[in-house]
Design an enzyme around this catalytic site. Structure first.
Site, mmCIF file in Angstrom:
data_model
loop_
_atom_site.group_PDB
_atom_site.id
_atom_site.type_symbol
_atom_site.label_atom_id
_atom_site.label_comp_id
_atom_site.label_asym_id
_atom_site.label_seq_id
_atom_site.Cartn_x
_atom_site.Cartn_y
_atom_site.Cartn_z
ATOM 1 N N GLN A 1 0.814 -1.214 0.000
ATOM 2 C CA GLN A 1 0.000 0.000 0.000
ATOM 3 C C GLN A 1 0.850 1.268 0.000
ATOM 4 O O GLN A 1 0.417 2.316 -0.454
ATOM 5 C CB GLN A 1 -0.927 0.032 1.220
ATOM 6 C CG GLN A 1 -2.090 -0.933 1.147
ATOM 7 C CD GLN A 1 -3.073 -0.602 0.044
ATOM 8 O OE1 GLN A 1 -3.231 0.548 -0.351
ATOM 9 N NE2 GLN A 1 -3.723 -1.621 -0.478
ATOM 10 N N SER B 1 3.627 -4.823 -5.012
ATOM 11 C CA SER B 1 2.720 -5.368 -6.027
ATOM 12 C C SER B 1 2.400 -4.267 -7.036
ATOM 13 O O SER B 1 1.945 -3.187 -6.661
ATOM 14 C CB SER B 1 1.433 -5.857 -5.368
ATOM 15 O OG SER B 1 0.498 -6.221 -6.357
ATOM 16 N N HIS C 1 0.087 -3.656 -9.308
ATOM 17 C CA HIS C 1 -1.238 -3.081 -9.601
ATOM 18 C C HIS C 1 -1.712 -2.099 -8.545
ATOM 19 O O HIS C 1 -2.725 -1.419 -8.732
ATOM 20 C CB HIS C 1 -2.278 -4.189 -9.833
ATOM 21 C CG HIS C 1 -2.769 -4.906 -8.610
ATOM 22 N ND1 HIS C 1 -3.969 -4.587 -8.024
ATOM 23 C CD2 HIS C 1 -2.252 -5.920 -7.894
ATOM 24 C CE1 HIS C 1 -4.163 -5.405 -6.989
ATOM 25 N NE2 HIS C 1 -3.138 -6.218 -6.885
ATOM 26 N N CYS D 1 -18.369 -9.489 3.105
ATOM 27 C CA CYS D 1 -19.766 -9.898 3.155
ATOM 28 C C CYS D 1 -19.891 -11.288 2.550
ATOM 29 O O CYS D 1 -19.671 -11.477 1.365
ATOM 30 C CB CYS D 1 -20.618 -8.911 2.361
ATOM 31 S SG CYS D 1 -22.363 -9.313 2.411
HETATM 32 C C1 PLP Z 1 -3.285 -5.820 -2.234
HETATM 33 C C2 PLP Z 1 -2.396 -6.171 -1.104
HETATM 34 C C3 PLP Z 1 -1.667 -7.366 -1.093
HETATM 35 C C4 PLP Z 1 -1.836 -8.407 -2.158
HETATM 36 O O1 PLP Z 1 -1.281 -8.035 -3.379
HETATM 37 P P1 PLP Z 1 -1.755 -8.832 -4.686
HETATM 38 O O2 PLP Z 1 -0.793 -8.404 -5.734
HETATM 39 O O3 PLP Z 1 -3.151 -8.370 -4.961
HETATM 40 O O4 PLP Z 1 -1.675 -10.265 -4.387
HETATM 41 C C5 PLP Z 1 -0.828 -7.602 -0.036
HETATM 42 N N1 PLP Z 1 -0.685 -6.720 0.964
HETATM 43 C C6 PLP Z 1 -1.364 -5.569 0.988
HETATM 44 C C7 PLP Z 1 -1.140 -4.623 2.116
HETATM 45 C C8 PLP Z 1 -2.243 -5.252 -0.032
HETATM 46 O O5 PLP Z 1 -2.922 -4.108 0.011
#
Ligand code: PLP
Length: 386
Positions: free
Chosen positions: A183, A203, A205, A329
């Site tokens: 994040q 990550s 995305h 949910c």
């Molecule tokens: C989205 C997220 C992940 C997972 O990442 P992906 O690429 O979607 O598997 C792990 N940790 C945090 C804090 C995230 O927000």
């Protein structure tokens, strides 16, 4: 304006146009397998290694300290299992420490290490802001502790953890430190030396790169037992044909995020603070969740008393606003959020989480429209309660 407003950038972000452009040649022009000996393979290999160098420059590490993976979840799995399994070869049982507010990719992996691989596990609790006390980590370290995993910033409430302070403690104790910085990536400085960590998860995305690609920084000298075995890709740390297009996109997105960070953060903060001020002044029985100051620039998250988060999301979606709630949910039954529960909220609050996360494209008009819709929706949901 209905159907247009995306306030869920903590779930995922759109791919930036510069990133898409950088990726395109690697689908059908430069399509070789980077492990192949021939020129097609070498072209892919060159792209992969250039991307690794570019990412290493941003993270302030060496290129061979970066392992490309398929996502943030996989990076977290590899960090925890890789270190714990490596320790299992030497001592039994190794002890792992994590916190009650981690992403499930850390928490469930840690629990699996305990339940299936007979590791010892301590889950450190947090305060009402979701903050981890470094001293609590210090007190929990045992002679057989091999790894501490604490996220850089929380995905649900945005609280930023004191990673550099925790790193001093783990370093003194000779214990490895992993941080899930998924994040935080486009909102904080991503310098592994400033953090002082041994492993760090990203990550693509979550920072305007493509889905399905991530990376794990692994400090030189840290041995990992691969959790995905097979070929010798990624220096034997992660088997599987490399996703050249994805990796090129991720590196471009990371560099872009660093170039734009000051501008992005200023914009996020302005949008976030407008949301927070509006919600707290317009609606009763609502609290900001997460730390008031140590929080991600793009995260405005709240808890509403006696409101069902999933119903809130459905009504917001109908009004054209995409948001998220902490509570999952399942078959219509609202489940309390683990994170809000860990922060000490009782059940009149824990199903009423709302997370609004702004992005590069968020506008003042979108925020103001949200601030007219949200109080009405909350009012309606509360008055329909018997
Ligand atoms: C989205 C997220 C992940 C997972 O990442 P992906 O690429 O979607 O598997 C792990 N940790 C945090 C804090 C995230 O927000």
């Amino acid at each position: 304006m209905a159907g247009q407003i995306y306030l869920d950038h903590a779930a995922t972000t759109p791919v930036a146009s510069e990133v898409l452009e950088a990726m395109l040649p690697y689908f059908s022009e430069i399509y070789g397998n980077s492990s192949s000996m021939h020129s097609f393979g070498r072209a892919a290999e060159n792209a992969l290694e250039a991307a690794r160098e570019k990412a290493a420059t941003v993270l302030n590490c060496a290129p061979d300290e970066i392992v490309f993976t398929s996502c943030g979840s996989e990076s977290n799995n590899l960090a925890l299992r890789g270190v714990a399994w490596e320790a299992l070869r030497r001592e039994c049982p190794p002890h792992v420490i994590t916190t009650s507010v981690e992403h499930h990719a850390v928490l469930h992996t840690a629990e699996q290490l305990r339940d299936v691989f007979r590791c010892e596990l301590t889950i450190v609790s947090v305060d009402q802001y979701g903050l981890v006390d470094p001293d609590a980590i210090r007190r929990t370290i045992r002679p057989n502790t091999v790894l501490v995993s604490v996220m850089a910033a929380n995905n649900e409430v945005g609280t930023i953890q004191p990673i550099a302070e925790i790193a001093q403690i783990t370093r003194e104790a000779g214990v490895l430190l992993h941080t899930d910085a998924v994040q935080a990536a486009h909102q904080m400085e991503m310098n592994v030396e400033a953090f002082g960590v041994d492993l760090l998860t990203l990550s693509a995305h979550k920072f305007y790169g493509p889905k399905g690609v991530g990376m794990l920084y692994v400090r030189r000298g840290v041995d990992l037992t691969p959790s995905q075995s097979g070929g010798g890709h990624e220096s034997g740390r992660r088997a599987g044909t490399s996703n050249a297009a994805g990796v090129v996109g991720m590196s471009r997105a990371l560099a872009l995020a660093m170039e734009r960070r000051a501008e992005d953060v200023a914009h996020y903060q302005a949008m976030r603070d407008r949301l927070i001020e509006g919600v707290l002044s317009e609606i009763s029985d609502v609290e900001l969740s997460g730390h008031p100051m140590a929080r991600l620039p793009n995260n405005a998250s709240f808890v509403f008393k006696d409101v069902e988060g999933s119903a809130l999301l459905i009504h917001l979606d109908a009004a054209g606003i995409a948001a998220s709630s902490g509570s999952a949910c399942k078959t219509g039954k609202p489940e309390p959020s683990d994170v809000l529960t860990a922060m000490g909220y009782d059940e009149r609050w824990t199903t009423g989480g709302l997370r609004l996360t702004v992005g590069r494209q968020t506008t003042t008009e979108q925020v103001d429209y949200t601030l007219t819709v949200l109080p009405e929706v909350v009012e309606r949901l509360r008055s329909s309660k018997v």
